[in-house]
Design a protein around this motif. Structure first.
Motif, PDB file in Angstrom:
ATOM      1  N   ASP A 191       0.830  -1.209   0.000  1.00 13.55           N
ATOM      2  CA  ASP A 191       0.000   0.000   0.000  1.00 13.55           C
ATOM      3  C   ASP A 191       0.864   1.259   0.000  1.00 13.55           C
ATOM      4  OD1 ASP A 191      -2.352  -1.391  -0.065  1.00 13.55           O
ATOM      5  OD2 ASP A 191      -2.673  -1.345   2.100  1.00 13.55           O
ATOM      6  N   ALA A 192       1.965   1.233   0.750  1.00  8.38           N
ATOM      7  CA  ALA A 192       2.856   2.395   0.804  1.00  8.38           C
ATOM      8  C   ALA A 192       3.451   2.675  -0.575  1.00  8.38           C
ATOM      9  CB  ALA A 192       3.970   2.156   1.823  1.00  8.38           C
ATOM     10  N   ILE A 193       3.894   1.625  -1.259  1.00  8.35           N
ATOM     11  CA  ILE A 193       4.464   1.787  -2.597  1.00  8.35           C
ATOM     12  C   ILE A 193       3.409   2.322  -3.565  1.00  8.35           C
ATOM     13  CG2 ILE A 193       5.381   0.523  -4.587  1.00  8.35           C
ATOM     14  CD1 ILE A 193       6.798  -1.324  -2.577  1.00  8.35           C
ATOM     15  N   ARG A 194       2.178   1.813  -3.443  1.00  2.00           N
ATOM     16  CA  ARG A 194       1.108   2.255  -4.336  1.00  2.00           C
ATOM     17  C   ARG A 194       0.798   3.740  -4.130  1.00  2.00           C
ATOM     18  NH1 ARG A 194      -4.521  -0.735  -3.799  1.00  2.00           N
ATOM     19  NH2 ARG A 194      -4.482   0.451  -1.846  1.00  2.00           N
ATOM     20  N   VAL A 195       0.772   4.174  -2.863  1.00  2.00           N
ATOM     21  CA  VAL A 195       0.520   5.589  -2.574  1.00  2.00           C
ATOM     22  C   VAL A 195       1.603   6.463  -3.177  1.00  2.00           C
ATOM     23  CG1 VAL A 195       0.454   7.308  -0.736  1.00  2.00           C
ATOM     24  CG2 VAL A 195      -0.830   5.187  -0.489  1.00  2.00           C
ATOM     25  N   LEU A 196       2.867   6.081  -2.986  1.00  2.00           N
ATOM     26  CA  LEU A 196       3.985   6.869  -3.502  1.00  2.00           C
ATOM     27  C   LEU A 196       3.998   6.882  -5.026  1.00  2.00           C
ATOM     28  CD1 LEU A 196       6.777   5.766  -0.998  1.00  2.00           C
ATOM     29  CD2 LEU A 196       5.543   7.935  -1.036  1.00  2.00           C
ATOM     30  N   GLN A 197       3.676   5.752  -5.646  1.00  2.00           N
ATOM     31  CA  GLN A 197       3.634   5.691  -7.110  1.00  2.00           C
ATOM     32  C   GLN A 197       2.535   6.589  -7.657  1.00  2.00           C
ATOM     33  OE1 GLN A 197       3.229   1.450  -7.737  1.00  2.00           O
ATOM     34  NE2 GLN A 197       5.409   1.190  -8.169  1.00  2.00           N
ATOM     35  N   ASP A 198       1.380   6.607  -6.998  1.00  2.00           N
ATOM     36  CA  ASP A 198       0.285   7.479  -7.429  1.00  2.00           C
ATOM     37  C   ASP A 198       0.670   8.948  -7.288  1.00  2.00           C
ATOM     38  OD1 ASP A 198      -1.275   5.320  -8.039  1.00  2.00           O
ATOM     39  OD2 ASP A 198      -2.507   5.406  -6.222  1.00  2.00           O
ATOM     40  N   CYS A 199       1.405   9.263  -6.223  1.00  2.00           N
ATOM     41  CA  CYS A 199       1.872  10.643  -6.030  1.00  2.00           C
ATOM     42  C   CYS A 199       2.840  11.053  -7.143  1.00  2.00           C
ATOM     43  CB  CYS A 199       2.558  10.778  -4.668  1.00  2.00           C
ATOM     44  SG  CYS A 199       1.422  10.698  -3.261  1.00  2.00           S
ATOM     45  N   ILE A 200       3.712  10.136  -7.525  1.00  2.00           N
ATOM     46  CA  ILE A 200       4.667  10.415  -8.599  1.00  2.00           C
ATOM     47  C   ILE A 200       3.934  10.680  -9.909  1.00  2.00           C
ATOM     48  CG2 ILE A 200       6.481   9.397 -10.040  1.00  2.00           C
ATOM     49  CD1 ILE A 200       7.483   7.945  -7.536  1.00  2.00           C
ATOM     50  N   LYS A 201       2.931   9.851 -10.218  1.00  2.00           N
ATOM     51  CA  LYS A 201       2.156  10.039 -11.449  1.00  2.00           C
ATOM     52  C   LYS A 201       1.476  11.398 -11.450  1.00  2.00           C
ATOM     53  CE  LYS A 201       1.141   5.121 -12.176  1.00  2.00           C
ATOM     54  NZ  LYS A 201       0.066   4.081 -12.224  1.00  2.00           N
ATOM     55  N   GLU A 202       0.902  11.769 -10.313  1.00  2.00           N
ATOM     56  CA  GLU A 202       0.207  13.061 -10.241  1.00  2.00           C
ATOM     57  C   GLU A 202       1.173  14.223 -10.374  1.00  2.00           C
ATOM     58  OE1 GLU A 202      -2.819  15.444  -7.207  1.00  2.00           O
ATOM     59  OE2 GLU A 202      -2.545  13.277  -7.034  1.00  2.00           O
ATOM     60  N   LEU A 203       2.339  14.103  -9.743  1.00  2.00           N
ATOM     61  CA  LEU A 203       3.330  15.177  -9.838  1.00  2.00           C
ATOM     62  C   LEU A 203       3.837  15.354 -11.259  1.00  2.00           C
ATOM     63  CD1 LEU A 203       5.391  14.534  -6.579  1.00  2.00           C
ATOM     64  CD2 LEU A 203       3.993  16.540  -7.079  1.00  2.00           C
ATOM     65  N   ARG A 204       3.983  14.250 -12.000  1.00  2.00           N
ATOM     66  CA  ARG A 204       4.479  14.327 -13.370  1.00  2.00           C
ATOM     67  C   ARG A 204       3.521  15.087 -14.272  1.00  2.00           C
ATOM     68  NH1 ARG A 204       6.906   8.154 -14.075  1.00  2.00           N
ATOM     69  NH2 ARG A 204       8.956   8.617 -13.145  1.00  2.00           N
ATOM     70  N   THR A 205       2.242  15.063 -13.948  1.00  2.00           N
ATOM     71  CA  THR A 205       1.266  15.790 -14.768  1.00  2.00           C
ATOM     72  C   THR A 205       1.320  17.297 -14.503  1.00  2.00           C
ATOM     73  OG1 THR A 205      -0.504  15.601 -13.096  1.00  2.00           O
ATOM     74  CG2 THR A 205      -0.262  13.802 -14.708  1.00  2.00           C
ATOM     75  N   LYS A 206       1.990  17.681 -13.401  1.00  2.00           N
ATOM     76  CA  LYS A 206       2.033  19.105 -13.029  1.00  2.00           C
ATOM     77  C   LYS A 206       3.372  19.759 -13.358  1.00  2.00           C
ATOM     78  CE  LYS A 206      -1.209  18.419  -9.208  1.00  2.00           C
ATOM     79  NZ  LYS A 206      -1.432  18.550  -7.751  1.00  2.00           N
ATOM     80  N   VAL A 207       4.368  18.927 -13.691  1.00  2.00           N
ATOM     81  CA  VAL A 207       5.712  19.469 -13.979  1.00  2.00           C
ATOM     82  C   VAL A 207       5.788  19.976 -15.409  1.00  2.00           C
ATOM     83  CG1 VAL A 207       8.142  18.922 -14.135  1.00  2.00           C
ATOM     84  CG2 VAL A 207       6.771  17.961 -12.292  1.00  2.00           C
TER      85      VAL A 207
END
Length: 207
Positions: A191-207
Motif C-alpha cells: 500500500d505504501a508503494i502504491r501511494v507513492l507511485q500514485d503521487c509520482i504520477k500526479e506530480l508528473r502531470t504538473k511538472v
C-alpha cells in the motif's frame, strides 16, 4: 533461553453469519460473513481491524514489559519469541507508545499514522493538546505535524510552490524524504508503494 511455542487456542462456538477458517489444523478463526457488507463497510472494517490489531499488540507488549525488571531482560525475552521478532524494534516501540496513550481514548477522526505522531515520546508534553485538536476532525498527518510545531513554538515548515522553484538543500531534502516515508510507514509495504507511485504520477502531470 528456549524458543517460545505459542499455545493452541480453544475452539469457540461459531456465531451467526461467520465462517470458520483453520490454520495449520490448530487455530479456528470466526470471521463475519463479508458478503453482507458494502464496499464502504469493507474498507471501514479493514481500517478498524488494522488499528485494533496494532493497539492490542502494543497492550500485549506493555504487559510483557511490566513483568521484567529491565529493558535488557525484556529484549532478551523478545528474542525467544519468533512472532515478536518479525516486527522491527522501532515498530514494536511505536505500538507500545500508541497503546500507552490511546488505550482508554476515543480515536474518532484520528488516523493511525496521526495517532503515532500524537503518541510519540517526543510529543509527550503537548500530546493532550494535539489530541483535542485532532479528535473527530479527520485531519491529515501534515496538519497534525504543523500543529505540533506550533505547540512547540516552532515555525511551521514552509511549503515551496512553483513561484519559488529553487531546489531544497541536500540536508533539507533528506529530512523531507524521511517525513514523507514516516507518513506512509503505518501502511503495508504494498500500500505504501502504491501511494507513492500514485503521487509520482500526479506530480508528473504538473511538472
Amino acid at each position: 533461553m528456549a524458543l517460545y511455542q505459542p499455545k493452541k487456542l480453544k475452539q469457540k462456538p461459531i456465531e451467526q453469519n461467520t465462517e470458520t477458517f483453520v490454520t495449520n489444523g490448530a487455530v479456528d478463526y470466526q470471521v463475519q460473513d463479508l458478503t453482507v457488507l458494502s464496499l464502504d463497510d469493507l474498507a471501514d472494517r479493514y481500517s478498524q481491524i488494522d488499528l485494533q490489531s496494532q493497539l492490542m499488540k502494543g497492550l500485549i507488549l506493555l504487559e510483557a514489559r511490566n513483568r521484567f525488571a529491565s529493558n535488557n531482560e525484556f529484549g532478551d525475552w523478545i528474542k525467544t519469541v519468533q512472532t515478536l521478532c518479525l516486527d522491527r524494534q522501532e515498530v514494536r516501540t511505536r505500538y507500545m507508545n500508541f497503546a500507552r496513550y490511546f488505550k482508554d481514548k476515543d480515536r474518532a477522526g484520528i488516523s493511525l499514522t496521526a495517532a503515532y505522531e500524537i503518541s510519540a515520546p517526543a510529543n509527550e508534553a503537548i500530546a493532550d493538546k494535539i489530541y483535542e485538536y485532532a479528535l473527530n476532525k479527520n485531519l491529515s498527518v501534515a496538519e497534525i505535524k504543523k500543529q505540533i510545531q506550533i505547540e512547540k513554538g516552532l515555525t511551521p515548515e514552509v511549503i515551496i510552490t512553483k513561484a519559488e522553484p529553487e531546489l531544497l538543500p541536500l540536508e533539507d531534502f533528506d529530512v523531507f524524504k524521511q517525513v514523507v516515508l514516516a507518513d506512509v510507514e503505518g501502511l503495508s509495504g504494498i500500500d505504501a508503494i502504491r501511494v507513492l507511485q500514485d503521487c509520482i504520477k500526479e506530480l508528473r502531470t504538473k511538472v
